[in-house]
Design a protein around this motif. Structure first.
Motif, PDB file in Angstrom:
ATOM      1  N   PHE A 199     104.076  26.282  37.473  1.00  0.00           N
ATOM      2  CA  PHE A 199     104.664  24.928  37.751  1.00  0.00           C
ATOM      3  C   PHE A 199     105.154  24.445  36.312  1.00  0.00           C
ATOM      4  CE2 PHE A 199     101.872  25.821  41.063  1.00  0.00           C
ATOM      5  CZ  PHE A 199     102.479  25.339  42.119  1.00  0.00           C
ATOM      6  N   ARG A 200     106.532  23.939  36.512  1.00  0.00           N
ATOM      7  CA  ARG A 200     107.031  23.070  35.173  1.00  0.00           C
ATOM      8  C   ARG A 200     107.548  21.926  35.606  1.00  0.00           C
ATOM      9  NH1 ARG A 200     112.133  22.587  32.872  1.00  0.00           N
ATOM     10  NH2 ARG A 200     112.936  24.519  33.923  1.00  0.00           N
ATOM     11  N   GLU A 201     106.853  20.741  35.080  1.00  0.00           N
ATOM     12  CA  GLU A 201     107.418  19.575  35.317  1.00  0.00           C
ATOM     13  C   GLU A 201     108.723  19.141  34.778  1.00  0.00           C
ATOM     14  OE1 GLU A 201     105.616  14.828  35.191  1.00  0.00           O
ATOM     15  OE2 GLU A 201     105.399  15.902  33.383  1.00  0.00           O
ATOM     16  N   LEU A 202     109.572  18.538  35.783  1.00  0.00           N
ATOM     17  CA  LEU A 202     110.761  18.420  35.532  1.00  0.00           C
ATOM     18  C   LEU A 202     111.171  16.586  35.211  1.00  0.00           C
ATOM     19  CD1 LEU A 202     112.907  20.719  38.112  1.00  0.00           C
ATOM     20  CD2 LEU A 202     112.488  20.678  35.566  1.00  0.00           C
ATOM     21  N   PRO A 203     112.182  16.350  34.777  1.00  0.00           N
ATOM     22  CA  PRO A 203     112.109  14.735  34.381  1.00  0.00           C
ATOM     23  C   PRO A 203     112.010  13.936  35.612  1.00  0.00           C
ATOM     24  CG  PRO A 203     113.717  16.034  33.302  1.00  0.00           C
ATOM     25  CD  PRO A 203     113.136  16.717  33.994  1.00  0.00           C
ATOM     26  N   ASP A 204     112.396  14.537  36.953  1.00  0.00           N
ATOM     27  CA  ASP A 204     112.718  13.510  37.949  1.00  0.00           C
ATOM     28  C   ASP A 204     111.534  13.772  39.057  1.00  0.00           C
ATOM     29  OD1 ASP A 204     113.130  16.365  38.748  1.00  0.00           O
ATOM     30  OD2 ASP A 204     114.981  15.978  39.696  1.00  0.00           O
ATOM     31  N   ASN A 205     110.334  14.018  38.540  1.00  0.00           N
ATOM     32  CA  ASN A 205     109.328  14.217  39.517  1.00  0.00           C
ATOM     33  C   ASN A 205     109.210  15.161  40.458  1.00  0.00           C
ATOM     34  OD1 ASN A 205     106.594  13.453  40.202  1.00  0.00           O
ATOM     35  ND2 ASN A 205     107.361  12.207  42.033  1.00  0.00           N
ATOM     36  N   ARG A 206     110.018  16.278  39.970  1.00  0.00           N
ATOM     37  CA  ARG A 206     110.306  17.511  40.796  1.00  0.00           C
ATOM     38  C   ARG A 206     109.401  18.640  39.833  1.00  0.00           C
ATOM     39  NH1 ARG A 206     112.951  18.453  45.095  1.00  0.00           N
ATOM     40  NH2 ARG A 206     114.031  20.524  44.504  1.00  0.00           N
ATOM     41  N   PHE A 207     109.180  19.739  40.455  1.00  0.00           N
ATOM     42  CA  PHE A 207     108.614  20.989  39.525  1.00  0.00           C
ATOM     43  C   PHE A 207     109.385  22.259  39.769  1.00  0.00           C
ATOM     44  CE2 PHE A 207     105.315  17.808  39.603  1.00  0.00           C
ATOM     45  CZ  PHE A 207     104.749  18.059  38.259  1.00  0.00           C
ATOM     46  N   ARG A 208     109.909  22.826  38.553  1.00  0.00           N
ATOM     47  CA  ARG A 208     110.366  24.386  38.886  1.00  0.00           C
ATOM     48  C   ARG A 208     109.143  25.132  39.073  1.00  0.00           C
ATOM     49  NH1 ARG A 208     114.529  26.454  40.493  1.00  0.00           N
ATOM     50  NH2 ARG A 208     113.753  28.449  39.175  1.00  0.00           N
ATOM     51  N   VAL A 209     109.524  26.164  39.832  1.00  0.00           N
ATOM     52  CA  VAL A 209     108.394  26.912  40.396  1.00  0.00           C
ATOM     53  C   VAL A 209     108.534  28.450  40.244  1.00  0.00           C
ATOM     54  CG1 VAL A 209     106.619  27.866  42.001  1.00  0.00           C
ATOM     55  CG2 VAL A 209     107.442  25.345  41.973  1.00  0.00           C
ATOM     56  N   SER A 210     107.834  29.284  39.298  1.00  0.00           N
ATOM     57  CA  SER A 210     108.132  30.622  39.045  1.00  0.00           C
ATOM     58  C   SER A 210     107.031  31.277  39.875  1.00  0.00           C
ATOM     59  CB  SER A 210     107.973  30.959  37.633  1.00  0.00           C
ATOM     60  OG  SER A 210     109.131  30.355  37.156  1.00  0.00           O
ATOM     61  N   LEU A 211     107.301  32.095  40.815  1.00  0.00           N
ATOM     62  CA  LEU A 211     106.217  33.006  41.560  1.00  0.00           C
ATOM     63  C   LEU A 211     106.332  34.484  41.093  1.00  0.00           C
ATOM     64  CD1 LEU A 211     107.517  31.086  44.488  1.00  0.00           C
ATOM     65  CD2 LEU A 211     105.177  31.312  44.146  1.00  0.00           C
ATOM     66  N   ARG A 212     104.995  35.003  41.021  1.00  0.00           N
ATOM     67  CA  ARG A 212     105.104  36.563  40.780  1.00  0.00           C
ATOM     68  C   ARG A 212     104.075  37.138  41.691  1.00  0.00           C
ATOM     69  NH1 ARG A 212     109.097  34.960  38.379  1.00  0.00           N
ATOM     70  NH2 ARG A 212     109.944  35.266  36.390  1.00  0.00           N
ATOM     71  N   SER A 213     104.417  38.430  42.279  1.00  0.00           N
ATOM     72  CA  SER A 213     103.278  39.255  42.982  1.00  0.00           C
ATOM     73  C   SER A 213     102.989  40.512  42.455  1.00  0.00           C
ATOM     74  CB  SER A 213     103.998  38.997  44.430  1.00  0.00           C
ATOM     75  OG  SER A 213     103.328  39.969  45.386  1.00  0.00           O
ATOM     76  N   LYS A 214     102.022  41.025  42.651  1.00  0.00           N
ATOM     77  CA  LYS A 214     101.880  42.397  42.301  1.00  0.00           C
ATOM     78  C   LYS A 214     102.542  43.301  43.357  1.00  0.00           C
ATOM     79  CE  LYS A 214      97.831  41.799  39.135  1.00  0.00           C
ATOM     80  NZ  LYS A 214      96.513  41.451  39.087  1.00  0.00           N
ATOM     81  N   GLY A 215     102.884  42.932  44.499  1.00  0.00           N
ATOM     82  CA  GLY A 215     103.497  43.794  45.599  1.00  0.00           C
ATOM     83  C   GLY A 215     103.030  43.412  46.861  1.00  0.00           C
ATOM     84  N   ALA A 224      99.987  17.395  42.404  1.00  0.00           N
ATOM     85  CA  ALA A 224      99.114  17.929  43.424  1.00  0.00           C
ATOM     86  C   ALA A 224      99.643  18.312  44.646  1.00  0.00           C
ATOM     87  CB  ALA A 224      98.128  16.794  43.497  1.00  0.00           C
ATOM     88  N   ASP A 225     100.719  17.648  45.006  1.00  0.00           N
ATOM     89  CA  ASP A 225     101.546  17.664  46.262  1.00  0.00           C
ATOM     90  C   ASP A 225     102.338  19.220  46.014  1.00  0.00           C
ATOM     91  OD1 ASP A 225     100.601  15.360  47.038  1.00  0.00           O
ATOM     92  OD2 ASP A 225     102.846  14.466  47.344  1.00  0.00           O
ATOM     93  N   ALA A 226     103.041  19.176  44.940  1.00  0.00           N
ATOM     94  CA  ALA A 226     103.547  20.464  44.707  1.00  0.00           C
ATOM     95  C   ALA A 226     102.743  21.646  44.919  1.00  0.00           C
ATOM     96  CB  ALA A 226     104.263  20.427  43.208  1.00  0.00           C
ATOM     97  N   VAL A 227     101.285  21.614  44.211  1.00  0.00           N
ATOM     98  CA  VAL A 227     100.495  22.895  43.988  1.00  0.00           C
ATOM     99  C   VAL A 227     100.111  23.103  45.621  1.00  0.00           C
ATOM    100  CG1 VAL A 227      98.198  23.488  43.537  1.00  0.00           C
ATOM    101  CG2 VAL A 227      99.728  22.422  41.893  1.00  0.00           C
ATOM    102  N   ARG A 228      99.834  21.899  46.452  1.00  0.00           N
ATOM    103  CA  ARG A 228      99.237  22.084  47.715  1.00  0.00           C
ATOM    104  C   ARG A 228     100.244  22.712  48.582  1.00  0.00           C
ATOM    105  NH1 ARG A 228      98.330  17.151  48.888  1.00  0.00           N
ATOM    106  NH2 ARG A 228     100.418  16.938  50.053  1.00  0.00           N
ATOM    107  N   GLU A 229     101.523  22.395  48.514  1.00  0.00           N
ATOM    108  CA  GLU A 229     102.654  22.860  49.329  1.00  0.00           C
ATOM    109  C   GLU A 229     102.919  24.332  49.099  1.00  0.00           C
ATOM    110  OE1 GLU A 229     104.264  21.684  52.100  1.00  0.00           O
ATOM    111  OE2 GLU A 229     102.619  19.840  51.699  1.00  0.00           O
TER     112      GLU A 229
END
Ligand code: 5GP
Length: 315
Positions: free
Chosen positions: A253-269, A298-303
């Protein structure tokens, strides 16, 4: 589909090439290679990227010719959009009224252009550019091979991600035979990090959380500033979380200036993270995807964790 792309290219002379904002190795390498392929076909071609070329890719051949801009100006007869599933993700103005050709390998790829060549079976868009060049009868220069090899190497996670198969290695072989130097390409990417990036990695790993088979980290704007880090320093940090035994899905999760978060997801498959990103309006591949979500953290992580737990398994 490839035939359509070649036919449309054959009918035109002046092309602009682009990809998604915050371009990764496949975006930059494929665009640079495709530009050289078009020139070898006798066409005029330029690459325009909203964010320019990230530091680690600047030693690629012709990277110094890439135009960093918010808009496409000029009398191009067509725009070729590589590795990108919408006009919106290019963050460029001036594409709307042009003839558009999309070349993409995302499983979430959508047919938004006039001609859409989408092949989710290709391990990287670079593989599609390779096929295009071969079909067009263009011979592979050392420069084209270097751009395509770098794109292939980065998008397959150094030939380790799911989807890497015998065709990937056959393609890599062709590119090495054409002059790509694997050690040189790897050195420019994996042994060329900024100090800021490694400091940011330290900050991120201090925030490491493990929740069952999910591992996640975050970085705030303040931490980025403290490390003197820029956006591109975040690329690949999520892979350190995925490297942990027992973690099936890693999230950054990377915090953005507008109280949003950029999310990168990775999976092993085992879990399809493209579908998880799509529920938040993002996209990508089964094993690598991204999206933006509302804060606070906290909301971003939970969702996001909720969607992962509910999420679809790969069959
Ligand atoms: P990253 O986590 O490196 O930003 O992105 C991983 C993969 O997901 C890349 O293939 C990227 O193109 C795709 N991706 C990342 N963010 C988005 C998004 O917001 N929308 C879509 N459609 N794809 C994304």
């Amino acid at each position: 589909m490839l035939e359509d792309v070649l036919r449309q290219i054959g009918q035109r002379e002046r092309f602009v090439l682009t990809s998604h904002a915050r371009p990764d190795g496949d975006a930059v390498g494929s665009a640079l290679a495709c530009c050289q392929v078009l020139r070898a076909m006798g066409k005029q071609a330029d690459v325009v990227l909203h964010d320019g070329v990230p530091r680690i890719y600047r030693s690629l051949p012709y990277a110094d010719e890439v135009v960093q801009s918010n808009r496409i100006l000029g009398s191009y007869e067509a725009a070729i959009i590589l590795e990108c599933d919408s006009i919106h993700r290019t963050r460029l103005e001036g594409l709307e009224n042009r003839f558009l050709i999309s070349i993409d390998h995302h499983s979430s790829g959508r047919p938004f252009a006039h001609v859409n060549w989408i092949d989710p079976h290709a391990v990287a868009t670079a593989e599609m550019v390779f096929r295009l060049a071969r079909e067009a009868g263009v011979s592979f220069s050392r420069e084209i091979a270097t751009c395509l090899y770098t794109a292939l190497m980065t998008d397959t996670g150094s030939f380790m991600f799911q989807g890497t198969n015998e065709n990937t290695f056959a393609l890599a072989r062709e590119l090495v035979l054409a002059g790509a130097d694997p050690a040189h390409c790897a050195r420019g990417i994996y042994f060329a990090h900024s100090v800021a990036k490694i400091r940011l990695l330290g900050e991120a790993l201090r925030n490491l959380n493990i929740d069952g088979h999910i591992g996640y980290v975050w970085v705030t704007q303040k931490q980025m500033e403290r490390c003197n880090a820029i956006e591109e320093d975040c690329e690949g940090l999520v892979n350190y979380v995925l490297s942990i035994g027992g973690v099936e899905v890693a999230v950054f999760f990377r915090e953005l200036p507008d109280n949003r978060f950029r999310v990168s997801l990775r999976s092993k498959g085992k879990l399809d993270v493209a579908q998880i990103a799509e529920t938040f309006g993002g996209g990508g591949h089964e094993c690598a995807s991204g999206c933006s979500v509302d804060g606070p953290l906290a909301d971003a992580v939970r969702e996001v964790l909720l969607q992962i737990r509910r999420g679809p398994s790969v069959q």
